[in-house]
Design an enzyme around this catalytic site. Sequence first.
Site, PDB file in Angstrom:
ATOM      1  N   ASP A 372       8.328  30.653   6.363  1.00  0.00           N
ATOM      2  CA  ASP A 372       7.572  30.463   7.476  1.00  0.00           C
ATOM      3  C   ASP A 372       7.752  31.596   8.353  1.00  0.00           C
ATOM      4  OD1 ASP A 372       6.136  28.881   9.370  1.00  0.00           O
ATOM      5  OD2 ASP A 372       8.004  28.482  10.469  1.00  0.00           O
ATOM      6  N   ASP A 374       6.462  31.632  12.256  1.00  0.00           N
ATOM      7  CA  ASP A 374       6.987  31.313  13.798  1.00  0.00           C
ATOM      8  C   ASP A 374       8.205  30.519  14.004  1.00  0.00           C
ATOM      9  OD1 ASP A 374       4.960  33.190  14.608  1.00  0.00           O
ATOM     10  OD2 ASP A 374       3.425  31.615  14.308  1.00  0.00           O
TER      11      ASP A 374
HETATM   12 MG   LIG Z   1       7.382  27.473  12.365  1.00  0.00          MG
END
Ligand SMILES: [Mg+2]
Length: 536
Positions: A372, A374
Amino acid sequence: MSGLPAAIVVPTLGRPGLRRLMEALVEGSGPPPAAVIVVDDRRGAGAPIDVAPLRAAGWHARVVGGRGAGPAAARNIGWRLAGAPWIAFLDDDVVPSPTWRADLAADLTGLAPEVHGSQGRIAVPLPRDRRPTDWERNVAGLRDARWATADMAYRRSALAAAGGFDERFPRAYREDADLALRVMAAGGGLVRGRRLVEHPPGPAGPWTSVRLQRGNADDPLMDALHGPAGPWTSVRLQRGNADDPLMDALHGRGWRDRAGAPRGRRRAHVATSAAAVLAAAAAARGHRRVAAAAGLTWTAATADFAWRRIAPGPRTPREVAAMVATSAAIPPAATWHALRGLRGCRGLLADRVRAPRPRPPAAPRPRAVLLDRDGTLVVDVPYNGDPARVRPMPGAAEAVDRLRREGVPTAVVSNQSGVARGFIGDGQVAAVNRRVEDLLGDLGPWLICPHAPEDGCACRKPRPGLVIRAARALGVAPAECVVIGDIGADVDAARSAGARAVLVPTPRTRAEEVAAAPLVAPDLPAAVELVLGAPR
Ligand SMILES: [Mg+2]
Ligand SMILES: [Zn+2]
């Protein structure tokens, strides 16, 4: 008042102390626990365990059946059923102080995320008017125990990451030190809290009421002679020696120092037993002088051991008689159980010699790791379109370096609903992604979902689309991938695609998401270590 962030788990053999524990918990001050789970670990049938005092207080309390496989297995059943972010383990023979719940709340408040466990203080009341017996001194050792589950709280996520207690430890002896060592090895810190429980040296048995009637200062001896802590308790305790070879095999020989466990007398016991065997063998073959010398060695060693146990005690005739008899029995018992334990984990010890890694990963090595963006690779700046605001998460560079070095392909899977919402453009997303790779190096294919939740697309996490597409881009099956992310949507996307997942929570991650995650790591390097094993 909001409740404790902790569920209390108590394994029990239905001892009378359990009721006293429940009453002390309810009568004390402080916020209520998220739940109390009592695991009935009795093998045979008995009177049903009654948690009425807890329910009367309006608490969420339940009794679940154990398998009679010992406290490690019983505690595993309990914490896995609890959803709270913390699990506070209590033994069924402790008495929490009147402020225990309030103190636990204070102990757990404001702990850094990398602290994974908190130890309560354990007081062992000893008689004031005479010297403590051997058994009482034995229990008093708990006071200095580190990471004793008589009162120990762990983050649920740390328990999940560690796989809980190792159920090969069948008794309440080394299983708690073993867990603490594994949590620390995974990067979790353990701290001491302020809360206090009392651990009476003699479990309150049938003799408690008699003792209360007579107020006789010598009565704790009744416990020693007739209660569960009879004169042979010290011999029975030698069974614990069987667990030490397993600890050696799992953690290497230095584990006692790291776990704060006192060094036992096992070697002395083995030497004493060897002298006895030699004396008997020499006598049988007519080697009188050898037999006499070995017999003398055995007598001296046994007398020395007995005196070490008698000297600090009350020196009553019964205590002295019990110490003399048991001091002769303990060395062979310790030796026998140590040999038994050694036989039990011969295979493990051999593995350790061949491959001295502390713990190989349980699951197969993934063929790709999907990251992932962010909150996982870089600090989450909502709807960020500005490359200048990109900051890597702590340890991110180190973690992706290791993946690259070990030849594990990566891809990035990222929801960017800011595009659909009109906050940022595709070009800004691409510019931010380029900046991420400037800082962290090449990360492989980028799979971005630009849609909003209401678009109902198949790619936005927690849907599986991004994970499936990333796996395809890398030429592997989703089941061969591990997704690493910071929220439940990452875990759920992995799960729906058939991939594995590791959650690396941030302060924004919800407790339920942490509790639901199959694997949790304190940071990205630890997550990579969970899937690849410790670096060589
Ligand atoms: Mg995230
Ligand atoms: Zn989408």
